[in-house]
Design an enzyme around this catalytic site. Structure first.
Site, PDB file in Angstrom:
ATOM      1  N   TYR A  15    -108.075   2.303  44.004  1.00  0.00           N
ATOM      2  CA  TYR A  15    -108.872   2.784  45.139  1.00  0.00           C
ATOM      3  C   TYR A  15    -107.995   3.286  46.276  1.00  0.00           C
ATOM      4  O   TYR A  15    -108.501   3.751  47.289  1.00  0.00           O
ATOM      5  CB  TYR A  15    -109.767   1.649  45.670  1.00  0.00           C
ATOM      6  CG  TYR A  15    -108.953   0.440  46.108  1.00  0.00           C
ATOM      7  CD1 TYR A  15    -108.652  -0.572  45.199  1.00  0.00           C
ATOM      8  CD2 TYR A  15    -108.428   0.349  47.392  1.00  0.00           C
ATOM      9  CE1 TYR A  15    -107.868  -1.654  45.584  1.00  0.00           C
ATOM     10  CE2 TYR A  15    -107.649  -0.723  47.775  1.00  0.00           C
ATOM     11  CZ  TYR A  15    -107.378  -1.724  46.870  1.00  0.00           C
ATOM     12  OH  TYR A  15    -106.581  -2.794  47.254  1.00  0.00           O
ATOM     13  N   GLY A  16    -106.688   3.152  46.126  1.00  0.00           N
ATOM     14  CA  GLY A  16    -105.790   3.456  47.246  1.00  0.00           C
ATOM     15  C   GLY A  16    -104.785   4.531  46.887  1.00  0.00           C
ATOM     16  O   GLY A  16    -105.143   5.613  46.392  1.00  0.00           O
ATOM     17  N   THR A  17    -103.513   4.207  47.082  1.00  0.00           N
ATOM     18  CA  THR A  17    -102.442   5.196  46.930  1.00  0.00           C
ATOM     19  C   THR A  17    -102.188   5.568  45.480  1.00  0.00           C
ATOM     20  O   THR A  17    -101.427   6.497  45.217  1.00  0.00           O
ATOM     21  CB  THR A  17    -101.136   4.680  47.551  1.00  0.00           C
ATOM     22  OG1 THR A  17    -100.782   3.451  46.900  1.00  0.00           O
ATOM     23  CG2 THR A  17    -101.301   4.440  49.039  1.00  0.00           C
ATOM     24  N   LEU A  18    -102.813   4.864  44.530  1.00  0.00           N
ATOM     25  CA  LEU A  18    -102.619   5.207  43.114  1.00  0.00           C
ATOM     26  C   LEU A  18    -103.565   6.307  42.636  1.00  0.00           C
ATOM     27  O   LEU A  18    -103.400   6.851  41.543  1.00  0.00           O
ATOM     28  CB  LEU A  18    -102.800   3.964  42.227  1.00  0.00           C
ATOM     29  CG  LEU A  18    -101.618   2.977  42.211  1.00  0.00           C
ATOM     30  CD1 LEU A  18    -102.039   1.647  41.591  1.00  0.00           C
ATOM     31  CD2 LEU A  18    -100.439   3.561  41.432  1.00  0.00           C
ATOM     32  N   GLU A  90     -97.133  -3.035  43.204  1.00  0.00           N
ATOM     33  CA  GLU A  90     -97.996  -3.767  44.145  1.00  0.00           C
ATOM     34  C   GLU A  90     -97.381  -5.105  44.556  1.00  0.00           C
ATOM     35  O   GLU A  90     -97.981  -5.859  45.313  1.00  0.00           O
ATOM     36  CB  GLU A  90     -99.399  -3.979  43.552  1.00  0.00           C
ATOM     37  CG  GLU A  90    -100.086  -2.712  43.040  1.00  0.00           C
ATOM     38  CD  GLU A  90    -100.203  -1.598  44.084  1.00  0.00           C
ATOM     39  OE1 GLU A  90     -99.906  -1.828  45.271  1.00  0.00           O
ATOM     40  OE2 GLU A  90    -100.576  -0.474  43.689  1.00  0.00           O
TER      41      GLU A  90
HETATM   42  N1  PCA Z   1    -102.527   0.768  45.418  1.00  0.00           N
HETATM   43  C1  PCA Z   1    -103.535   0.106  44.678  1.00  0.00           C
HETATM   44  C2  PCA Z   1    -104.050  -0.939  45.611  1.00  0.00           C
HETATM   45  C3  PCA Z   1    -103.903  -0.325  46.941  1.00  0.00           C
HETATM   46  C4  PCA Z   1    -102.880   0.719  46.736  1.00  0.00           C
HETATM   47  O1  PCA Z   1    -102.446   1.478  47.545  1.00  0.00           O
HETATM   48  C5  PCA Z   1    -104.618   1.076  44.351  1.00  0.00           C
HETATM   49  O2  PCA Z   1    -104.482   2.282  44.600  1.00  0.00           O
HETATM   50  O3  PCA Z   1    -105.650   0.633  43.841  1.00  0.00           O
END
Ligand code: PCA
Length: 159
Positions: A15-18, A90
């Site tokens: 949900y984030g930077t991935l 992470e």
């Molecule tokens: N990386 C993981 C968790 C938050 C982040 O930046 C993601 O993208 O799900």
């Protein structure tokens, strides 16, 4: 399944930077890190607070189910090698924790996926704005290699 792929396939909700177009997506697509395959866009069945925190603008789902939004993200199938490498990125279990959550796909199917979240966090983080969908444009993400070495990541959460 290709010969290079190891063992199990695991579903991960990111949900984030991935996510595609975000600053850590390359981690998921680099062949040396293992296998990954995009499955679909999706959202959490349970509402969670998704906030951007620390001086480095890191996105977090905070472990406070029922608060916030049904968070939008993407589901990937990964092998053991990639899953282990996601844990490295992470910094699991020191920074992010992870757990299996129900995720609703575009076709309204509910599937179980791993997601990374923060279980131990200062209450102050709950006063930040709850996002439904992350993107790094408004608050640019700061790569780990550019962070101050003297600041312990966990101690920085309320900055
Ligand atoms: N990386 C993981 C968790 C938050 C982040 O930046 C993601 O993208 O799900």
């Amino acid at each position: 399944m290709s010969a290079k792929m190891s063992g199990n396939l695991i579903k991960v909700f990111v949900y984030g930077t991935l996510k595609r177009g975000e600053p850590n997506h390359h981690w998921l697509t680099r062949p040396e890190n293992g296998h990954s395959r995009f499955l679909c866009e999706a959202q959490t069945v349970v509402k969670f607070p998704l906030v951007i925190g620390t001086r480095y603008n890191i996105p977090f789902i905070l472990n406070k189910p029922g608060v916030g939004h049904n968070v939008h993200g993407e589901v990937y199938e990964v092998d053991d090698t990639m899953f282990a490498n996601l844990d490295v990125l992470e910094d699991y279990p020191n920074y992010y924790d992870r757990e299996i959550q129900q995720i609703k796909t575009e076709n309204n199917e509910h599937i179980d996926c791993w997601l990374y979240l923060i279980k131990q966090f200062p209450e102050k983080l709950l006063s930040k704005r709850y996002l439904e969908k992350y993107n790094s444009e408004a608050l640019p993400y700061c790569e780990r290699s550019e962070r101050l070495p003297e600041v312990k990541a966990k101690d920085d959460m309320t900055y």
